[in-house]
Design a protein around this motif. Structure first.
Motif, mmCIF file in Angstrom:
data_model
loop_
_atom_site.group_PDB
_atom_site.id
_atom_site.type_symbol
_atom_site.label_atom_id
_atom_site.label_comp_id
_atom_site.label_asym_id
_atom_site.label_seq_id
_atom_site.Cartn_x
_atom_site.Cartn_y
_atom_site.Cartn_z
ATOM 1 N N LYS A 114 40.189 18.608 -37.006
ATOM 2 C CA LYS A 114 41.302 18.263 -36.130
ATOM 3 C C LYS A 114 41.868 16.912 -36.543
ATOM 4 C CE LYS A 114 39.533 20.467 -31.869
ATOM 5 N NZ LYS A 114 38.155 20.827 -32.267
ATOM 6 N N ARG A 115 43.177 16.770 -36.475
ATOM 7 C CA ARG A 115 43.787 15.466 -36.687
ATOM 8 C C ARG A 115 43.515 14.603 -35.458
ATOM 9 N NH1 ARG A 115 43.729 18.600 -40.921
ATOM 10 N NH2 ARG A 115 45.604 18.502 -42.250
ATOM 11 N N VAL A 116 43.421 13.289 -35.656
ATOM 12 C CA VAL A 116 43.146 12.392 -34.540
ATOM 13 C C VAL A 116 44.056 11.171 -34.593
ATOM 14 C CG1 VAL A 116 40.730 13.082 -34.258
ATOM 15 C CG2 VAL A 116 41.293 11.168 -35.765
ATOM 16 N N THR A 117 44.457 10.729 -33.418
ATOM 17 C CA THR A 117 44.972 9.378 -33.230
ATOM 18 C C THR A 117 44.059 8.728 -32.206
ATOM 19 O OG1 THR A 117 47.274 9.963 -33.719
ATOM 20 C CG2 THR A 117 46.893 7.953 -32.447
ATOM 21 N N LEU A 118 43.494 7.589 -32.563
ATOM 22 C CA LEU A 118 42.548 6.888 -31.703
ATOM 23 C C LEU A 118 43.079 5.486 -31.434
ATOM 24 C CD1 LEU A 118 39.239 7.862 -33.592
ATOM 25 C CD2 LEU A 118 40.290 9.051 -31.648
ATOM 26 N N GLU A 119 43.415 5.205 -30.185
ATOM 27 C CA GLU A 119 43.836 3.857 -29.793
ATOM 28 C C GLU A 119 42.682 3.284 -28.990
ATOM 29 O OE1 GLU A 119 44.498 0.757 -28.290
ATOM 30 O OE2 GLU A 119 45.593 1.810 -26.707
ATOM 31 N N LEU A 120 41.961 2.338 -29.595
ATOM 32 C CA LEU A 120 40.680 1.903 -29.056
ATOM 33 C C LEU A 120 40.754 0.460 -28.563
ATOM 34 C CD1 LEU A 120 38.477 3.673 -31.776
ATOM 35 C CD2 LEU A 120 39.379 4.584 -29.614
ATOM 36 N N GLY A 121 39.619 -0.175 -28.448
ATOM 37 C CA GLY A 121 39.573 -1.477 -27.802
ATOM 38 C C GLY A 121 40.074 -2.610 -28.674
ATOM 39 N N GLY A 122 40.180 -3.771 -28.050
ATOM 40 C CA GLY A 122 40.600 -4.972 -28.756
ATOM 41 C C GLY A 122 39.874 -6.195 -28.229
ATOM 42 N N ASN A 123 39.820 -7.216 -29.055
ATOM 43 C CA ASN A 123 39.316 -8.526 -28.622
ATOM 44 C C ASN A 123 40.301 -9.562 -29.138
ATOM 45 O OD1 ASN A 123 37.828 -10.623 -27.635
ATOM 46 N ND2 ASN A 123 36.118 -10.402 -29.062
ATOM 47 N N ASP A 124 41.516 -9.495 -28.611
ATOM 48 C CA ASP A 124 42.664 -10.201 -29.178
ATOM 49 C C ASP A 124 42.530 -11.716 -29.085
ATOM 50 O OD1 ASP A 124 43.547 -7.607 -29.288
ATOM 51 O OD2 ASP A 124 45.552 -8.058 -28.555
ATOM 52 N N TRP A 154 34.252 18.955 -23.852
ATOM 53 C CA TRP A 154 34.700 20.337 -24.070
ATOM 54 C C TRP A 154 36.041 20.358 -24.801
ATOM 55 C CZ3 TRP A 154 33.911 22.054 -18.274
ATOM 56 C CH2 TRP A 154 32.546 22.195 -18.008
ATOM 57 N N MET A 155 36.922 19.453 -24.426
ATOM 58 C CA MET A 155 38.247 19.425 -25.051
ATOM 59 C C MET A 155 38.180 19.085 -26.526
ATOM 60 S SD MET A 155 40.624 17.611 -22.126
ATOM 61 C CE MET A 155 42.116 17.679 -23.125
ATOM 62 N N THR A 156 37.418 18.057 -26.859
ATOM 63 C CA THR A 156 37.410 17.590 -28.248
ATOM 64 C C THR A 156 36.717 18.560 -29.181
ATOM 65 O OG1 THR A 156 35.433 16.248 -27.793
ATOM 66 C CG2 THR A 156 37.577 15.160 -27.604
ATOM 67 N N SER A 157 35.821 19.397 -28.650
ATOM 68 C CA SER A 157 35.128 20.384 -29.488
ATOM 69 C C SER A 157 35.750 21.779 -29.380
ATOM 70 C CB SER A 157 33.647 20.455 -29.097
ATOM 71 O OG SER A 157 33.500 20.845 -27.739
ATOM 72 N N HIS A 158 36.790 21.924 -28.583
ATOM 73 C CA HIS A 158 37.420 23.231 -28.363
ATOM 74 C C HIS A 158 38.098 23.706 -29.642
ATOM 75 C CE1 HIS A 158 39.639 26.392 -26.274
ATOM 76 N NE2 HIS A 158 38.861 26.172 -25.223
ATOM 77 N N ASP A 159 38.118 25.024 -29.849
ATOM 78 C CA ASP A 159 38.663 25.535 -31.108
ATOM 79 C C ASP A 159 40.174 25.697 -31.106
ATOM 80 O OD1 ASP A 159 38.876 27.718 -29.423
ATOM 81 O OD2 ASP A 159 37.683 29.083 -30.653
ATOM 82 N N VAL A 160 40.860 25.475 -29.983
ATOM 83 C CA VAL A 160 42.314 25.657 -29.936
ATOM 84 C C VAL A 160 43.089 24.432 -30.419
ATOM 85 C CG1 VAL A 160 44.305 25.964 -28.388
ATOM 86 C CG2 VAL A 160 42.345 27.512 -28.232
ATOM 87 N N PRO A 161 42.809 23.233 -29.969
ATOM 88 C CA PRO A 161 43.658 22.092 -30.365
ATOM 89 C C PRO A 161 43.592 21.814 -31.861
ATOM 90 C CG PRO A 161 42.250 21.518 -28.504
ATOM 91 C CD PRO A 161 41.761 22.815 -29.030
ATOM 92 N N ARG A 162 44.734 21.405 -32.413
ATOM 93 C CA ARG A 162 44.770 20.964 -33.801
ATOM 94 C C ARG A 162 44.900 19.445 -33.894
ATOM 95 N NH1 ARG A 162 41.903 22.558 -36.114
ATOM 96 N NH2 ARG A 162 42.755 21.552 -37.973
#
Length: 463
Positions: free
Chosen positions: A230-240, A199-207
């Motif tokens: 919407k602008r996004v910052t995505l900090e995702l997984g790693g296999n360091d 619901w949050m990611t598809s909501h029309d309020v956040p930019r």
């Protein structure tokens, strides 16, 4: 929950499990769609006033930092209850949250003059975006919330924060203790399951959406953000990867390599997930790491002397168990550990896996738990290729006596952070992000702040 500066109950609740017992310890609110709408509306309405007073924003962030420092033990106990980490680490996570808030309270918001002559004054400035939807994970629920909260609020944005349903209690407490620090609507905290996140990611309020979590969920977040850009910052997984060079001293590096792999019981996106070791050092490195794995104390994080707690949740516990069992069935050797610990809770033996190759699932995938495969190599060029041969690109490290050579090799790793003779060295002024599938954008430092802003050119003619 915290909506518009007030405590709000939800029409339903869900159980929060203590991973040290496997039993429900507390209930958390399960927000309704209407409550999310109210939180978004509150953040939207608070935005105009909040963005207009930079001095007030800085003072509020400093006051929030002071609250974290003053209440670190209290909130640390909540973290240990829901996350499982030792109480000392839970307390330090709250302190670190305060450090991040304080850093951003003092960080400059740049205003760059690119022309000032008889024709025009032209400035490039940073403007806030509006409402930020922040979704945080279960490994460092409070610290990673402040990685988003501090820069977003400094820039002049407001926020709706949703923590993981596995660890909602510390974020609920964050919203509570900051009600007297932040104006109503500037920070709203809602809790619930995956549906609430959708619901949050598809909501029309956040930019802006700032998300930390798995690659698979990050891709869904990006897709949900696309229709209204919407602008996004995505900090995702790693296999360091960690590459040990032939001139390294196994005894000298073992403590740091082990710590870089097993911090927070291996539940760190940028922890060491696989180690490449030359033939000549292989046995010594395996033995040194196995010795440390056998010596550590695992238990309930509330107990004195415990160094590593449980895996946070049953799905992750089952995943680690499955990956280790798969490796052993494929011919790997458990130099230490190798199985779950009998009894209640989601405890797993700190595990060192030897005689294993690329292609094993625990080498190729992100295990996110207390199990570390050690892979042999004969040629450093091959080790670099194998280290880079993944969709992940979060971080990595190189270990050797010749620091210049190690740095040269580290510079060839395809990742956002390349460490030399250390790992997991993070700081609020140091950008953190990943290459490839490990993320979009960065957090921390001025670069993280810029991610919560839009560039605006202000051109004033003098003609």
């Amino acid at each position: 929950m915290t909506i518009d500066g007030r405590a709000v109950d939800a029409p339903a609740t869900f159980g929060v499990i203590n991973p040290a017992t496997g039993e429900v310890a507390e209930q958390a609110p399960d927000a309704s769609r209407e409550q999310l709408d109210a939180a978004m509306a509150s953040a939207r309405d608070a935005y105009a006033g909040w963005r207009g007073d930079e001095s007030a924003r800085r003072k509020a962030l400093l006051a929030a930092a002071d609250v974290m420092f003053a209440r670190s033990e209290e909130i640390g106990r909540i973290l240990t209850l829901e996350q499982g980490k030792p109480l000392s680490e839970g307390t330090m996570e709250v302190v670190a949250a305060g450090v991040w808030l304080k850093y951003f309270a003092d960080l400059e918001l740049p205003r760059e003059v690119i022309q000032d002559d008889g024709n025009a004054l032209v400035e490039v400035v940073r403007r806030p975006m509006g409402v930020v939807a922040a979704i945080t994970p279960w490994n460092y629920p409070l610290l990673l919330a402040t990685w988003k909260l501090a820069p977003a609020l400094l820039a002049g944005n407001t926020m709706v924060l949703k923590p993981s349903p596995f660890t909602p209690l510390s974020s609920l407490k964050l919203g509570e203790v900051l009600r007297d620090v932040l104006p109503p609507g500037v920070l709203n905290v809602v809790t619930g399951g995956d549906e609430l996140g959708s619901w949050m990611t598809s909501h029309d309020v956040p930019r802006k959406i700032s998300f930390t979590g798995s690659v698979a969920t990050g891709k869904r977040v990006a897709a949900a953000a696309a229709p209204d850009l919407k602008r996004v910052t995505l900090e995702l997984g790693g296999n360091d990867p960690a590459i040990v060079l032939e001139d390294a001293d196994p005894a000298a590096i073992a403590d740091k390599v082990f710590g870089g792999a097993f911090q927070n019981n291996g539940q760190v996106c940028s922890a060491i997930k696989r180690v490449y070791v030359p033939d000549s050092l292989y046995g010594d490195v395996v033995d040194a790491l196995a010795e440390r794995a056998k010596a550590v104390k695992v238990g309930d994080g509330m107990e004195d002397g415990v160094q590593y707690g449980p895996i946070n949740n049953r799905p992750q516990y089952e995943r680690v168990s499955e990956l280790v069992a798969d490796a052993l069935a494929g011919g790997a050797r458990a130099a230490a550990g190798g199985r779950p610990i009998d009894g209640p809770g989601y405890f797993f033996e700190p595990t060192i896996l030897a005689d294993i190759e690329d292609g094993a699932r625990i080498v190729d995938e992100e295990q996110f738990g207390p199990a570390l495969p050690i892979v042999k190599y004969t040629n450093v060029e091959d080790a670099i290729a194998r280290a880079n041969g993944t969709h992940f690109g979060l971080s990595g490290s190189v270990w050797g006596a010749d620091a210049d050579r190690a740095a040269e090799i580290a510079g060839r790793l395809e990742c956002g952070t390349a460490w030399v003779n250390t790992h997991l060295a993070l700081a609020p002024n140091q950008p953190f992000g990943g290459f490839k599938w490990s993320g979009v954008g960065v957090e921390n430092g001025p670069w993280g702040l810029y991610g919560f802003t839009e560039l605006q050119v202000v051109h004033r003619s003098k003609g």
